[in-house]
Design a protein around this motif. Structure first.
Motif, PDB file in Angstrom:
ATOM      1  N   SER A 118      38.511  49.861  42.140  1.00  0.00           N
ATOM      2  CA  SER A 118      39.122  48.621  41.640  1.00  0.00           C
ATOM      3  C   SER A 118      38.880  48.489  40.146  1.00  0.00           C
ATOM      4  O   SER A 118      37.942  49.073  39.595  1.00  0.00           O
ATOM      5  N   ILE A 119      39.737  47.709  39.509  1.00  0.00           N
ATOM      6  CA  ILE A 119      39.615  47.429  38.080  1.00  0.00           C
ATOM      7  C   ILE A 119      40.133  46.021  37.830  1.00  0.00           C
ATOM      8  O   ILE A 119      41.016  45.540  38.548  1.00  0.00           O
ATOM      9  N   MET A 120      39.562  45.337  36.829  1.00  0.00           N
ATOM     10  CA  MET A 120      39.975  43.953  36.553  1.00  0.00           C
ATOM     11  C   MET A 120      39.990  43.672  35.065  1.00  0.00           C
ATOM     12  O   MET A 120      39.113  44.120  34.305  1.00  0.00           O
ATOM     13  N   ASP A 121      40.999  42.927  34.648  1.00  0.00           N
ATOM     14  CA  ASP A 121      41.203  42.523  33.261  1.00  0.00           C
ATOM     15  C   ASP A 121      40.668  41.108  33.061  1.00  0.00           C
ATOM     16  O   ASP A 121      41.178  40.157  33.659  1.00  0.00           O
ATOM     17  N   LEU A 125      42.875  37.979  34.225  1.00  0.00           N
ATOM     18  CA  LEU A 125      42.379  37.935  35.604  1.00  0.00           C
ATOM     19  C   LEU A 125      43.258  38.748  36.541  1.00  0.00           C
ATOM     20  O   LEU A 125      43.219  38.574  37.755  1.00  0.00           O
ATOM     21  N   ASN A 126      44.056  39.637  35.965  1.00  0.00           N
ATOM     22  CA  ASN A 126      44.827  40.558  36.780  1.00  0.00           C
ATOM     23  C   ASN A 126      43.892  41.644  37.291  1.00  0.00           C
ATOM     24  O   ASN A 126      42.880  41.960  36.657  1.00  0.00           O
ATOM     25  N   ALA A 127      44.217  42.216  38.440  1.00  0.00           N
ATOM     26  CA  ALA A 127      43.334  43.216  39.029  1.00  0.00           C
ATOM     27  C   ALA A 127      44.133  44.170  39.890  1.00  0.00           C
ATOM     28  O   ALA A 127      45.234  43.862  40.353  1.00  0.00           O
ATOM     29  N   GLY A 128      43.557  45.354  40.112  1.00  0.00           N
ATOM     30  CA  GLY A 128      44.174  46.336  40.979  1.00  0.00           C
ATOM     31  C   GLY A 128      43.112  47.077  41.765  1.00  0.00           C
ATOM     32  O   GLY A 128      41.994  47.273  41.275  1.00  0.00           O
ATOM     33  N   ALA A 129      43.451  47.481  42.990  1.00  0.00           N
ATOM     34  CA  ALA A 129      42.477  48.167  43.831  1.00  0.00           C
ATOM     35  C   ALA A 129      43.186  49.068  44.830  1.00  0.00           C
ATOM     36  O   ALA A 129      44.347  48.852  45.183  1.00  0.00           O
ATOM     37  N   GLY A 248      35.676  40.480  43.168  1.00  0.00           N
ATOM     38  CA  GLY A 248      34.715  39.405  43.400  1.00  0.00           C
ATOM     39  C   GLY A 248      33.446  39.896  44.063  1.00  0.00           C
ATOM     40  O   GLY A 248      32.400  39.259  43.965  1.00  0.00           O
ATOM     41  N   ALA A 249      33.537  41.031  44.743  1.00  0.00           N
ATOM     42  CA  ALA A 249      32.357  41.611  45.394  1.00  0.00           C
ATOM     43  C   ALA A 249      31.856  42.812  44.613  1.00  0.00           C
ATOM     44  O   ALA A 249      30.727  42.839  44.125  1.00  0.00           O
ATOM     45  N   GLY A 250      32.720  43.831  44.481  1.00  0.00           N
ATOM     46  CA  GLY A 250      32.315  45.029  43.761  1.00  0.00           C
ATOM     47  C   GLY A 250      32.696  45.028  42.305  1.00  0.00           C
ATOM     48  O   GLY A 250      32.078  45.719  41.489  1.00  0.00           O
ATOM     49  N   THR A 251      33.715  44.253  41.951  1.00  0.00           N
ATOM     50  CA  THR A 251      34.212  44.207  40.568  1.00  0.00           C
ATOM     51  C   THR A 251      34.666  42.800  40.226  1.00  0.00           C
ATOM     52  O   THR A 251      35.295  42.128  41.050  1.00  0.00           O
ATOM     53  N   TYR A 252      34.359  42.364  39.018  1.00  0.00           N
ATOM     54  CA  TYR A 252      34.895  41.093  38.544  1.00  0.00           C
ATOM     55  C   TYR A 252      34.818  41.057  37.022  1.00  0.00           C
ATOM     56  O   TYR A 252      33.866  41.573  36.421  1.00  0.00           O
ATOM     57  N   ALA A 253      35.841  40.446  36.385  1.00  0.00           N
ATOM     58  CA  ALA A 253      35.846  40.287  34.930  1.00  0.00           C
ATOM     59  C   ALA A 253      36.568  39.001  34.567  1.00  0.00           C
ATOM     60  O   ALA A 253      37.638  38.711  35.109  1.00  0.00           O
ATOM     61  N   ASN A 254      35.980  38.253  33.654  1.00  0.00           N
ATOM     62  CA  ASN A 254      36.549  36.986  33.204  1.00  0.00           C
ATOM     63  C   ASN A 254      36.097  36.775  31.767  1.00  0.00           C
ATOM     64  O   ASN A 254      34.901  36.726  31.489  1.00  0.00           O
TER      65      ASN A 254
END
Length: 346
Positions: A118-121, A125-129, A248-254
């Motif tokens: 997964s990756i997050m911007d 708050l866009n994300a992909g997994a 939210g579990a393994g990856t998160y960015a804000n």
């Protein structure tokens, strides 16, 4: 007299602050400072002790961690985005058989290698997994493509692989991921009399659930990003998916708070929504990154019964490496070019 007492009090406060600052690693700035950019990575947390690693193996891990983080550092230094830094840094770790991701993924009960990422911007708050893929050479690239080129956040298994082919990502034969060491780990666990869920956690670091890789970065534009990639746990069954592809579990960015990548016993990171919990404590309770990470990993996660750790970076470039295990493969670089590499708890 009052003036004298005030001067003594001021002296004590300054002295205490100086002493406290000595506990901060030299390449991780104080909370009051702001870095132009920073990057932090992990290669898994677990039962990592000096006695368990030969000098040759320790050197190999150190070299690969440095190689990976310098790739991301150069991108950030030259004005590149945190997303590109995270993706390209993780590519180096995915291509190494040392870690439980990409080339070094562990085997499932059926003798397959399945990948989650997964990756997050932090800006949008866009994300992909992606989850459960078997032919995509670099799962973090698939996660990035899902984020950038699809209306979805997570794709899985055959559908995710079809999407990867349509996006022109590198596809390999499943045999590419097969390594003798990881296959022997599966055989050893299957031969164990404790062939139950608990047996997944009795093996050493690289033999079971640990070795997940991750990266978090802050770029010169003030944007945060985080990414995580894993092969899951040895001997996993029934299409099990851990925390790594779960936002939210393994990856998160804000951008308002921090970017986080997790590693450890995934079921507990999912139950505790560990990565987001750290961000929420900063946003809603005003905790610093260091305070939030310590509370979540050392208290909340530990009380749940989970083990593992996180790497994280806040909007000012402050970096934290928090884990409740014997060690975690980790590295940081700041805007001054200072490199730190760690493996053990001490």
């Amino acid at each position: 007299m009052k003036k004298f007492i005030y001067l003594i009090f001021a002296f004590l406060v300054v002295y205490a602050c100086k002493n406290e600052s000595k506990e901060v690693p030299e390449n991780i700035q104080n909370e009051s400072e702001k870095a132009e950019f920073s990057i932090i990575i992990h290669g898994g947390a677990g039962n990592i002790k000096r006695d368990y690693l030969s000098e040759e193996k320790e050197a190999a891990y150190s070299q690969k961690l440095e190689e990976a983080i310098r790739v991301g550092y150069e991108i950030l230094k030259n004005g590149g985005t945190s997303l590109d830094a995270v993706q390209n840094t993780i590519n180096i770790l995915e291509d190494s058989p040392l870690f439980n991701a990409g080339k070094g993924a562990v085997f499932t009960y059926e003798g397959l290698n399945e990948h989650d990422a997964s990756i997050m911007d932090g800006k949008t708050l866009n994300a992909g997994a992606s989850a459960g893929t078997k032919t995509v050479k670099n799962p973090i690239n698939l996660a990035r493509a899902v984020m950038d080129d699809s209306p979805h956040v997570m794709l899985s298994r055959e559908g995710a692989e079809t999407f990867a082919e349509e996006q022109g990502l590198e596809i390999v034969d499943p045999s590419y991921f097969s390594t003798e060491k990881k296959l022997k780990s599966l055989e050893r666990i299957k031969a164990s009399e404790k062939n139950k869920v608990a047996s997944f956690y009795d093996a050493d670091l690289q033999d079971s659930k640990f070795g997940t890789v991750g990266c978090a970065a802050l770029d010169k534009h003030g944007n945060l990003a985080a990414g995580t990639s894993t092969g899951g746990m040895t001997n996993k069954r029934w299409g099990r998916i851990g925390d790594s592809p779960i936002i939210g579990a393994g990856t998160y960015a804000n951008n308002n708070t921090c970017a986080v990548s997790s590693t450890g016993w995934g079921e507990f990171f999912i139950r505790g929504m560990v990565a987001h919990d750290i961000s929420a404590l900063m946003e809603y309770k005003g905790l610093t990154l260091k305070e939030a990470a310590n509370l979540v990993i050392q208290k909340k996660l530990s009380e749940l019964g989970g083990d593992g750790g996180i790497i994280a970076i806040d909007k000012n470039g402050n970096m934290v490496m928090e884990f409740n295990t014997q060690g975690m493969f980790r590295a940081t670089m700041n805007d001054k070019g200072e490199l730190y590499i760690g493996m053990f708890k001490d």
